[in-house]
Motif scaffolding. Sequence first.
Motif, mmCIF file in Angstrom:
data_model
loop_
_atom_site.group_PDB
_atom_site.id
_atom_site.type_symbol
_atom_site.label_atom_id
_atom_site.label_comp_id
_atom_site.label_asym_id
_atom_site.label_seq_id
_atom_site.Cartn_x
_atom_site.Cartn_y
_atom_site.Cartn_z
ATOM 1 N N GLY A 45 5.398 -1.605 2.474
ATOM 2 C CA GLY A 45 6.636 -0.912 2.143
ATOM 3 C C GLY A 45 7.668 -1.853 1.553
ATOM 4 N N LEU A 46 8.694 -1.269 0.944
ATOM 5 C CA LEU A 46 9.761 -2.060 0.342
ATOM 6 C C LEU A 46 10.619 -2.767 1.377
ATOM 7 N N ASP A 47 10.416 -2.453 2.665
ATOM 8 C CA ASP A 47 11.098 -3.218 3.708
ATOM 9 C C ASP A 47 10.438 -4.576 3.927
ATOM 10 N N GLY A 48 9.363 -4.855 3.159
ATOM 11 C CA GLY A 48 8.704 -6.146 3.226
ATOM 12 C C GLY A 48 7.661 -6.264 4.307
ATOM 13 N N ASN A 49 7.307 -5.156 4.942
ATOM 14 C CA ASN A 49 6.342 -5.192 6.040
ATOM 15 C C ASN A 49 4.951 -4.732 5.612
ATOM 16 N N VAL A 50 3.975 -5.212 6.344
ATOM 17 C CA VAL A 50 2.594 -4.729 6.282
ATOM 18 C C VAL A 50 2.304 -4.023 7.592
ATOM 19 N N GLN A 51 1.649 -2.876 7.513
ATOM 20 C CA GLN A 51 1.224 -2.140 8.702
ATOM 21 C C GLN A 51 -0.275 -1.899 8.620
ATOM 22 N N ALA A 52 -0.977 -2.154 9.709
ATOM 23 C CA ALA A 52 -2.402 -1.841 9.805
ATOM 24 C C ALA A 52 -2.581 -0.782 10.882
ATOM 25 N N ILE A 53 -3.243 0.318 10.521
ATOM 26 C CA ILE A 53 -3.470 1.431 11.431
ATOM 27 C C ILE A 53 -4.967 1.551 11.684
ATOM 28 N N GLN A 54 -5.343 1.582 12.949
ATOM 29 C CA GLN A 54 -6.756 1.642 13.333
ATOM 30 C C GLN A 54 -7.170 3.078 13.637
ATOM 31 N N THR A 55 -8.321 3.483 13.098
ATOM 32 C CA THR A 55 -8.896 4.772 13.459
ATOM 33 C C THR A 55 -9.556 4.661 14.832
ATOM 34 N N ILE A 56 -9.144 5.522 15.754
ATOM 35 C CA ILE A 56 -9.811 5.622 17.056
ATOM 36 C C ILE A 56 -10.949 6.627 16.944
ATOM 37 N N SER A 67 9.427 1.613 6.005
ATOM 38 C CA SER A 67 10.501 2.088 5.147
ATOM 39 C C SER A 67 10.167 1.786 3.689
ATOM 40 N N GLY A 68 10.271 2.816 2.855
ATOM 41 C CA GLY A 68 9.989 2.628 1.432
ATOM 42 C C GLY A 68 8.526 2.362 1.155
ATOM 43 N N ILE A 69 7.659 3.185 1.723
ATOM 44 C CA ILE A 69 6.207 2.995 1.528
ATOM 45 C C ILE A 69 5.869 2.943 0.038
ATOM 46 N N GLU A 70 5.048 1.961 -0.311
ATOM 47 C CA GLU A 70 4.595 1.798 -1.692
ATOM 48 C C GLU A 70 3.077 1.892 -1.807
ATOM 49 N N GLY A 71 2.359 1.170 -0.953
ATOM 50 C CA GLY A 71 0.908 1.119 -1.068
ATOM 51 C C GLY A 71 0.211 1.565 0.196
ATOM 52 N N MET A 72 -0.972 2.191 0.032
ATOM 53 C CA MET A 72 -1.791 2.614 1.170
ATOM 54 C C MET A 72 -3.257 2.548 0.760
ATOM 55 N N TYR A 73 -4.084 1.918 1.623
ATOM 56 C CA TYR A 73 -5.499 1.718 1.307
ATOM 57 C C TYR A 73 -6.344 1.904 2.555
ATOM 58 N N PHE A 74 -7.540 2.455 2.363
ATOM 59 C CA PHE A 74 -8.460 2.652 3.479
ATOM 60 C C PHE A 74 -9.565 1.608 3.414
ATOM 61 N N ASP A 75 -9.788 0.937 4.534
ATOM 62 C CA ASP A 75 -10.850 -0.051 4.693
ATOM 63 C C ASP A 75 -11.975 0.618 5.476
ATOM 64 N N ALA A 76 -13.008 1.070 4.765
ATOM 65 C CA ALA A 76 -14.083 1.833 5.401
ATOM 66 C C ALA A 76 -14.883 0.986 6.378
ATOM 67 N N ALA A 77 -15.049 -0.301 6.089
ATOM 68 C CA ALA A 77 -15.850 -1.157 6.955
ATOM 69 C C ALA A 77 -15.220 -1.346 8.327
ATOM 70 N N HIS A 78 -13.886 -1.402 8.376
ATOM 71 C CA HIS A 78 -13.178 -1.621 9.631
ATOM 72 C C HIS A 78 -12.471 -0.362 10.134
ATOM 73 N N LYS A 79 -12.599 0.746 9.393
ATOM 74 C CA LYS A 79 -11.965 2.027 9.753
ATOM 75 C C LYS A 79 -10.462 1.842 9.974
ATOM 76 N N ARG A 80 -9.809 1.189 9.003
ATOM 77 C CA ARG A 80 -8.383 0.932 9.091
ATOM 78 C C ARG A 80 -7.677 1.387 7.831
ATOM 79 N N ILE A 81 -6.385 1.651 7.977
ATOM 80 C CA ILE A 81 -5.531 1.979 6.856
ATOM 81 C C ILE A 81 -4.484 0.884 6.762
ATOM 82 N N TYR A 82 -4.305 0.346 5.549
ATOM 83 C CA TYR A 82 -3.324 -0.709 5.322
ATOM 84 C C TYR A 82 -2.166 -0.147 4.506
ATOM 85 N N VAL A 83 -0.945 -0.422 4.956
ATOM 86 C CA VAL A 83 0.253 0.129 4.338
ATOM 87 C C VAL A 83 1.227 -1.006 4.050
#
Length: 339
Positions: free
Chosen positions: A278-289, A260-276
Amino acid sequence: MNLTALYLAALLACPAFAQQTAEHNDAFRLVAKIPVPGMTGTWDHLAADSSTSRLFLSAQEDNEVRVIDLAGRKPLHTISGGFNRPQGEFFVPGANSLAVTNGRDGTLRSFDGKTYEPIKVLSLTLGADMMDYDPESKYLYIDHGGVDSNRGPGALAVVDTTDWHLVRDIATEYRPAALEIQPSTHRLFVTLPGLSQVGVIDTRTSTIIARFQAPRPTKPVAIALDTADKRVFVGTRSPDNFIAFDTETGKTVATLDSLSGIEGMYFDAAHKRIYVTGLDGNVQAIQTIDPDHYKELARFFTGPKAGTSIFIPKLNLFCVALPPADGKVAEVWLFEPLP
């Protein structure tokens, strides 16, 4: 019940996320918490100089830029004077200089990266905010304006960082937001929240050559780029989603629930992950399959309204800025990606 307790109660009410914390999750190792005393408002964007392990943070209500020594794990300096709601930041390594946008007066202010002394003030338009840099041309691209936000015509300012003059504006009409440059293809990807689109700009001709349509009325506000797999990722609000587009066709290849309230998004090429974050105070890590499939690897709470973040590949650090809350001083949390 204080604000932090309310956030935690809401988070823990969901069993899927109860086992994930900043200290114990499947994506990161928490390596440090750096207090930043005296900061009273909220953070906006961050920038980093990996060669000197410095982190720059826009303290927008305080009209300051804080400088953190990441290696020493301590505050290093405060840049103040002349700011009018500092927002976006970008450290230009070749020029050893820091660029800071100011939302209220629409200026771009540049500073010497060693002495922190001002270099130049360049007037743009209201809402000057996020930036990205083309190392080949040494041009900095800055979003500003937007007819949908009553700030005049939207545009990307193109600024030559060798002398900080305005080269030209690239018209977008609607407000441009997050942007990512792909120098190898001379393309720039920019989110256009008011149109539910990602615009693709040819940096050689300064024209929009394609538009990737997200479902209306979603608002794409954050962006990251996987050049190797030809994917551009966006974080949207209303609804809160992660969307992966094919950079060659503009087709949506994957959609996931996000923060909720996404602010930042970054791609980690070494680990093939996306880091997100949000203003809800959470961190989300998404893995590329694979390029068409993605899964949530971790989601955990840091602090109220802690949506500001940056990933620094050369230092292998993911930094999250927490504003002061519930009597606690502002902090910067440092994470290292797990293998």
